[in-house]
Design a protein around this motif. Sequence first.
Motif, PDB file in Angstrom:
ATOM      1  N   TRP A   1      15.321   2.750  -2.333  1.00  0.00           N
ATOM      2  CA  TRP A   1      15.061   3.245  -0.979  1.00  0.00           C
ATOM      3  C   TRP A   1      14.333   4.591  -1.023  1.00  0.00           C
ATOM      4  CZ3 TRP A   1      14.443   3.084   4.011  1.00  0.00           C
ATOM      5  CH2 TRP A   1      14.610   4.234   4.780  1.00  0.00           C
ATOM      6  N   PHE A   2      13.320   4.733  -0.148  1.00  0.00           N
ATOM      7  CA  PHE A   2      12.552   5.975  -0.022  1.00  0.00           C
ATOM      8  C   PHE A   2      12.360   6.263   1.463  1.00  0.00           C
ATOM      9  CE2 PHE A   2      11.321   3.461  -3.649  1.00  0.00           C
ATOM     10  CZ  PHE A   2      11.556   4.340  -4.707  1.00  0.00           C
ATOM     11  N   SER A   3      12.913   7.368   1.920  1.00  0.00           N
ATOM     12  CA  SER A   3      12.828   7.644   3.352  1.00  0.00           C
ATOM     13  C   SER A   3      11.404   7.969   3.785  1.00  0.00           C
ATOM     14  CB  SER A   3      13.746   8.816   3.718  1.00  0.00           C
ATOM     15  OG  SER A   3      13.334  10.007   3.078  1.00  0.00           O
ATOM     16  N   ARG A   4      10.643   8.590   2.898  1.00  0.00           N
ATOM     17  CA  ARG A   4       9.271   8.973   3.221  1.00  0.00           C
ATOM     18  C   ARG A   4       8.303   8.159   2.370  1.00  0.00           C
ATOM     19  NH1 ARG A   4       6.719  11.685   7.455  1.00  0.00           N
ATOM     20  NH2 ARG A   4       4.577  12.082   6.757  1.00  0.00           N
ATOM     21  N   MET A   5       7.368   7.470   3.014  1.00  0.00           N
ATOM     22  CA  MET A   5       6.379   6.645   2.334  1.00  0.00           C
ATOM     23  C   MET A   5       5.031   7.373   2.334  1.00  0.00           C
ATOM     24  SD  MET A   5       7.415   3.217   4.474  1.00  0.00           S
ATOM     25  CE  MET A   5       6.091   2.190   3.849  1.00  0.00           C
ATOM     26  N   SER A   6       4.355   7.389   1.196  1.00  0.00           N
ATOM     27  CA  SER A   6       3.007   7.947   1.131  1.00  0.00           C
ATOM     28  C   SER A   6       2.024   6.857   0.732  1.00  0.00           C
ATOM     29  CB  SER A   6       2.951   9.123   0.160  1.00  0.00           C
ATOM     30  OG  SER A   6       3.400   8.742  -1.121  1.00  0.00           O
ATOM     31  N   ALA A   7       0.782   7.027   1.136  1.00  0.00           N
ATOM     32  CA  ALA A   7      -0.227   5.986   0.940  1.00  0.00           C
ATOM     33  C   ALA A   7      -0.631   5.873  -0.527  1.00  0.00           C
ATOM     34  CB  ALA A   7      -1.458   6.276   1.797  1.00  0.00           C
ATOM     35  N   LEU A   8      -0.769   4.642  -0.990  1.00  0.00           N
ATOM     36  CA  LEU A   8      -1.345   4.350  -2.292  1.00  0.00           C
ATOM     37  C   LEU A   8      -2.770   4.906  -2.339  1.00  0.00           C
ATOM     38  CD1 LEU A   8      -0.362   2.583  -4.729  1.00  0.00           C
ATOM     39  CD2 LEU A   8      -1.628   0.687  -3.694  1.00  0.00           C
TER      40      LEU A   8
ATOM     41  N   ALA B   1      12.470  -0.582  -0.086  1.00  0.00           N
ATOM     42  CA  ALA B   1      12.447  -0.320   1.351  1.00  0.00           C
ATOM     43  C   ALA B   1      12.028   1.123   1.584  1.00  0.00           C
ATOM     44  CB  ALA B   1      13.824  -0.573   1.968  1.00  0.00           C
ATOM     45  N   GLY B   2      11.362   1.354   2.722  1.00  0.00           N
ATOM     46  CA  GLY B   2      10.901   2.694   3.063  1.00  0.00           C
ATOM     47  C   GLY B   2      11.092   2.995   4.533  1.00  0.00           C
ATOM     48  N   GLY B   3      11.200   4.269   4.857  1.00  0.00           N
ATOM     49  CA  GLY B   3      11.468   4.687   6.229  1.00  0.00           C
ATOM     50  C   GLY B   3      10.227   4.867   7.074  1.00  0.00           C
ATOM     51  N   HIS B   4       9.476   5.952   6.841  1.00  0.00           N
ATOM     52  CA  HIS B   4       8.275   6.194   7.634  1.00  0.00           C
ATOM     53  C   HIS B   4       7.298   7.009   6.788  1.00  0.00           C
ATOM     54  CE1 HIS B   4      10.355  10.017   8.073  1.00  0.00           C
ATOM     55  NE2 HIS B   4       9.225  10.552   8.523  1.00  0.00           N
ATOM     56  N   GLY B   5       6.072   7.138   7.286  1.00  0.00           N
ATOM     57  CA  GLY B   5       5.061   7.888   6.554  1.00  0.00           C
ATOM     58  C   GLY B   5       3.693   7.266   6.701  1.00  0.00           C
ATOM     59  N   GLN B   6       3.079   6.894   5.572  1.00  0.00           N
ATOM     60  CA  GLN B   6       1.750   6.288   5.580  1.00  0.00           C
ATOM     61  C   GLN B   6       1.702   5.102   4.638  1.00  0.00           C
ATOM     62  OE1 GLN B   6      -1.198   9.316   4.636  1.00  0.00           O
ATOM     63  NE2 GLN B   6      -1.609   9.606   6.801  1.00  0.00           N
TER      64      GLN B   6
ATOM     65  N   GLY C   1       0.781  -1.225   0.000  1.00  0.00           N
ATOM     66  CA  GLY C   1       0.000   0.000   0.000  1.00  0.00           C
ATOM     67  C   GLY C   1       0.810   1.271   0.000  1.00  0.00           C
ATOM     68  N   THR C   2       1.985   1.258  -0.649  1.00  0.00           N
ATOM     69  CA  THR C   2       2.860   2.425  -0.668  1.00  0.00           C
ATOM     70  C   THR C   2       2.998   2.966  -2.082  1.00  0.00           C
ATOM     71  OG1 THR C   2       4.107   1.653   1.257  1.00  0.00           O
ATOM     72  CG2 THR C   2       5.195   3.259  -0.169  1.00  0.00           C
ATOM     73  N   HIS C   3       2.672   4.240  -2.259  1.00  0.00           N
ATOM     74  CA  HIS C   3       2.701   4.871  -3.577  1.00  0.00           C
ATOM     75  C   HIS C   3       4.076   4.771  -4.226  1.00  0.00           C
ATOM     76  CE1 HIS C   3       2.696   8.064  -6.590  1.00  0.00           C
ATOM     77  NE2 HIS C   3       3.708   8.614  -5.934  1.00  0.00           N
ATOM     78  N   GLU C   4       5.139   5.078  -3.491  1.00  0.00           N
ATOM     79  CA  GLU C   4       6.478   5.120  -4.083  1.00  0.00           C
ATOM     80  C   GLU C   4       6.887   3.775  -4.665  1.00  0.00           C
ATOM     81  OE1 GLU C   4       6.021   8.631  -1.624  1.00  0.00           O
ATOM     82  OE2 GLU C   4       5.627   6.499  -1.214  1.00  0.00           O
ATOM     83  N   PHE C   5       6.566   2.698  -3.977  1.00  0.00           N
ATOM     84  CA  PHE C   5       6.941   1.374  -4.480  1.00  0.00           C
ATOM     85  C   PHE C   5       6.255   1.096  -5.818  1.00  0.00           C
ATOM     86  CE2 PHE C   5       7.144   0.044   0.274  1.00  0.00           C
ATOM     87  CZ  PHE C   5       8.307   0.771   0.437  1.00  0.00           C
ATOM     88  N   TYR C   6       4.956   1.363  -5.874  1.00  0.00           N
ATOM     89  CA  TYR C   6       4.199   1.094  -7.097  1.00  0.00           C
ATOM     90  C   TYR C   6       4.653   2.003  -8.238  1.00  0.00           C
ATOM     91  CZ  TYR C   6       0.723  -2.077  -5.016  1.00  0.00           C
ATOM     92  OH  TYR C   6       0.087  -3.153  -4.433  1.00  0.00           O
ATOM     93  N   ALA C   7       4.865   3.274  -7.945  1.00  0.00           N
ATOM     94  CA  ALA C   7       5.211   4.223  -8.999  1.00  0.00           C
ATOM     95  C   ALA C   7       6.574   3.915  -9.612  1.00  0.00           C
ATOM     96  CB  ALA C   7       5.178   5.642  -8.444  1.00  0.00           C
ATOM     97  N   TRP C   8       7.575   3.633  -8.781  1.00  0.00           N
ATOM     98  CA  TRP C   8       8.913   3.370  -9.315  1.00  0.00           C
ATOM     99  C   TRP C   8       8.999   1.986  -9.940  1.00  0.00           C
ATOM    100  CZ3 TRP C   8      12.860   6.471 -10.445  1.00  0.00           C
ATOM    101  CH2 TRP C   8      12.782   7.783  -9.968  1.00  0.00           C
TER     102      TRP C   8
END
Length: 435
Positions: free
Chosen positions: A408-415, A317-322, A45-52
């Motif tokens: 790697w993305f330090s800030r995770m945003s919600a899908l 991998a991601g650090g923190h966020g949503q 459920g992380t936007h950055e993972f799906y987008a990249w």
Amino acid sequence: MLDKTPDENDVLGAALPLEVDDDLGPLLDRIGGARIVLLGEASHGTHEFYAWRAALTRRLIREHGFSFVAVEGDWPDCWEVNRSVTGAPGAVPDPHDVLDDYRRWPTWMWANTETVRFCRRLRDHNLDLPPERRVGFYGLDLYSLWDSLRSVLDHVADHRPDYVEEALAAYRCFEPYGEDPQEYARHRALAPEGCADEIMALLTRLRRAAAPPQDGDPARELNAWQNAEVAAGAERYYRTMIGGGVESWNVRDVHMADTLDRLLGFHGPDSRAVVWAHNTHVGDARATPMADHGMVNLGQLVRERHGRDRVVVVGFAGGHGQVIAAPRWGAAMEAMPVPRPVPGSLEALLAGDAELDHALFVFSDGPDQDWLNVTRGHRAIGVVYDPDRDHRQFVPTRLAERYDALCWFSRMSALVPLHMEAARRGELETVPSGV
């Protein structure tokens, strides 16, 4: 500023930029002529993972001629997406409408804006190509027992009437369980015969079919055969699930590996595949305690079957966020906070110590840096998540053995799910802004 430790200096020295699509060049060079590229995610459920992941896949398709994408999703649902993106006759023209129709929980895994964006672009790409060169989109998973059985029954009724008896026997065997896999599993514990014989009789007939009928469509025959394989795999999965242990996990990942091989065979000896699945499936199990518990996974099986030099595994991998997840199995999705990673973890090294925002790491074979070879916890968030127990979500990992590269993305945003009416927004305003 305090001096960096040797590990922190090694991390900073290895970090490559990851800001725009062109930054993926070193990873594309690492992929080279590999036949299979496995792209992970540290959550569903992380936007950055799906987008990249989508951005890298587009480049693999456009610049390197990859043949299809296979995802951790159900075969029947993804088959309709495949028909849409390849422009099959009579298919829904907009992949959004197919994905928006997903109803099997957890819908947000594929019914989300990033998957829609990717599939629309894939359709645009495909419609400029002859049908035989169009890039497919398939599901590797086995949860669609009843949908797959119905699909097989419809197919044989229309195209293989001499198989109808076996198909009806399999369908009727499962019918009393009301499409409830757990009810079937419970009954199977009491009545060991289950429906395995009926499923295998049907599957054996379909496997023995040397060629499609004269009026047959190879893709249609593949769909029927794979749906029978799904039914057989699902029956084994639910049969083993009731006993607990690792066997049901192994059944599922072996099924995904077998499906991938089937798709490679269907697309021909020069075909190349991109796989999308969670890190726990694509990262080699032998680099984690999974292997000590008797578990195998897709990444391990693909490396063993095809050779490590023909396979590239990319972890995320991601650090923190949503993140979008659910508090329990089958519950409504929520946008949940992801706290900062626990001390000593991979994520803590990348986020808190090395102070990296975004970064790409591409590993050489047998790297000698300690941070790539020591065991560190590596966060894995599934469809069910409890932020208060985040410290339990870290899988001990030897990074360079598990993957060939890491995003790697330090800030995770919600899908962003398509079915927002089913989402319940958590009380995020009560969470401190720094968490």
